[in-house]
Scaffold this active site. Structure first.
Site, PDB file in Angstrom:
ATOM      1  N   ASP A   1       0.813  -1.209   0.000  1.00 35.94           N
ATOM      2  CA  ASP A   1       0.000   0.000   0.000  1.00 35.94           C
ATOM      3  C   ASP A   1       0.851   1.265   0.000  1.00 35.94           C
ATOM      4  O   ASP A   1       2.076   1.218   0.117  1.00 35.94           O
ATOM      5  CB  ASP A   1      -0.937   0.002   1.222  1.00 35.94           C
ATOM      6  CG  ASP A   1      -0.242  -0.487   2.502  1.00 35.94           C
ATOM      7  OD1 ASP A   1       0.980  -0.255   2.647  1.00 35.94           O
ATOM      8  OD2 ASP A   1      -0.918  -1.087   3.352  1.00 35.94           O
TER       9      ASP A   1
ATOM     10  N   ASN B   1      -7.523  -3.121  14.394  1.00 32.63           N
ATOM     11  CA  ASN B   1      -8.900  -3.468  14.025  1.00 32.63           C
ATOM     12  C   ASN B   1      -8.954  -4.670  13.089  1.00 32.63           C
ATOM     13  O   ASN B   1     -10.000  -4.978  12.526  1.00 32.63           O
ATOM     14  CB  ASN B   1      -9.610  -2.276  13.393  1.00 32.63           C
ATOM     15  CG  ASN B   1      -8.929  -1.796  12.113  1.00 32.63           C
ATOM     16  OD1 ASN B   1      -7.954  -2.385  11.657  1.00 32.63           O
ATOM     17  ND2 ASN B   1      -9.454  -0.718  11.540  1.00 32.63           N
TER      18      ASN B   1
ATOM     19  N   HIS C   1      -7.094  -5.058  10.300  1.00 31.48           N
ATOM     20  CA  HIS C   1      -6.812  -4.806   8.886  1.00 31.48           C
ATOM     21  C   HIS C   1      -5.477  -5.414   8.463  1.00 31.48           C
ATOM     22  O   HIS C   1      -4.544  -5.525   9.251  1.00 31.48           O
ATOM     23  CB  HIS C   1      -6.884  -3.309   8.543  1.00 31.48           C
ATOM     24  CG  HIS C   1      -5.755  -2.461   9.037  1.00 31.48           C
ATOM     25  ND1 HIS C   1      -5.960  -1.374   9.848  1.00 31.48           N
ATOM     26  CD2 HIS C   1      -4.422  -2.501   8.813  1.00 31.48           C
ATOM     27  CE1 HIS C   1      -4.807  -0.791  10.108  1.00 31.48           C
ATOM     28  NE2 HIS C   1      -3.856  -1.463   9.496  1.00 31.48           N
TER      29      HIS C   1
ATOM     30  N   GLU D   1      -9.681  -2.171   5.503  1.00 30.11           N
ATOM     31  CA  GLU D   1     -10.349  -1.894   6.766  1.00 30.11           C
ATOM     32  C   GLU D   1     -11.586  -2.779   6.932  1.00 30.11           C
ATOM     33  O   GLU D   1     -12.097  -3.345   5.955  1.00 30.11           O
ATOM     34  CB  GLU D   1     -10.761  -0.422   6.809  1.00 30.11           C
ATOM     35  CG  GLU D   1      -9.603   0.567   6.716  1.00 30.11           C
ATOM     36  CD  GLU D   1      -8.863   0.760   8.028  1.00 30.11           C
ATOM     37  OE1 GLU D   1      -8.769  -0.202   8.820  1.00 30.11           O
ATOM     38  OE2 GLU D   1      -8.356   1.871   8.245  1.00 30.11           O
TER      39      GLU D   1
END
Length: 241
Positions: A67, A136, A138, A143
């Protein structure tokens, strides 16, 4: 799924680096899927030491990163281009043209996502994909969502992700709100996946990822379906399992 337990961050880094050492040694033309963040810094340090000792050759290696922040250029010291050059690429003999990251300043982000996705497809996915794990759940910047996004896409970062990454910026308002990331399908195409997790703060989410329901609400849970998954985690990260 294979789980390798380490005592601490340093041992986790060494054990994870050994997996990449073996991959590069046995296939010097490998495509490495790379990640950024604090979890993988020690791994890169170990690979650099192996290169400096003459035990690794990166001259025919190709890389594809997970990313990049949208809105940050290659020379911005918080961009992932900068991170990779600073912490790995400039210290080894990899050819710059063989390193690949999304363009955070692309004028047409949809076109950039398609370009990067086509690049990944042309490689047939990574031979070995490195991953960290967000608080979380990811992986990459995928996400929590209602669906598993398949291909490279532009994503709005969750507030928890922005807050977690704020420590790298002068002010939380400076943290980009979007990123270009490989999709779940891109990640799952990799022949092998190495998930590195360290620290007590990751213990509950690691348990959910590895042993909870497979759901896009916990994106990393999809890794339960990858036949080549190896998890390298320290004692604190594994403390709830």
């Amino acid at each position: 799924m294979k789980i390798i337990k380490a005592k601490n961050y340093d041992e986790m880094s060494r054990k994870a680096a050994n997996l990449f050492f073996s991959q590069i040694t046995f296939n010097p033309n490998s495509v490495l899927g790379l990640a950024t963040g604090s979890s993988v810094l020690g791994l890169y340090e170990n690979l650099i030491r192996s290169y400096n000792s003459g035990d690794l050759d990166f001259s025919n290696i190709k890389t594809i990163n997970l990313d990049e922040y949208a809105g940050l250029g290659k020379t911005n010291d918080q961009s992932y281009h900068y991170y990779m050059n600073h912490y790995l690429f400039q210290h080894i003999n990899i050819k710059p043209e063989n390193t690949n990251l999304p363009d955070g300043l692309a004028k047409d982000m949809n076109a950039e996502c398609k370009r990067y996705n086509a690049l990944i497809e042309s490689f047939g996915g990574a031979d070995i994909q490195l991953l960290g794990l967000g608080l979380n759940g990811h992986i990459g910047f995928n996400e929590p969502s209602d669906v598993f996004p398949k291909e490279t896409h532009l994503v709005d970062l969750e507030e928890s992700t922005i807050k977690a990454n704020a420590r790298f910026f002068a002010d939380e308002k400076d943290v980009p709100r979007q990123a270009v990331t490989m999709g779940i399908q891109n990640i799952m195409q990799a022949k092998k996946v190495v998930l590195c997790v360290s620290g007590k703060q990751k213990a509950s989410i690691l348990k959910a990822v590895l042993f909870g329901d497979i759901t896009p609400k916990v994106p990393g849970s999809i890794l339960q379906l990858h036949s080549g998954l190896t998890v390298v985690a320290d004692e604190e990260a594994m403390s709830e399992m």
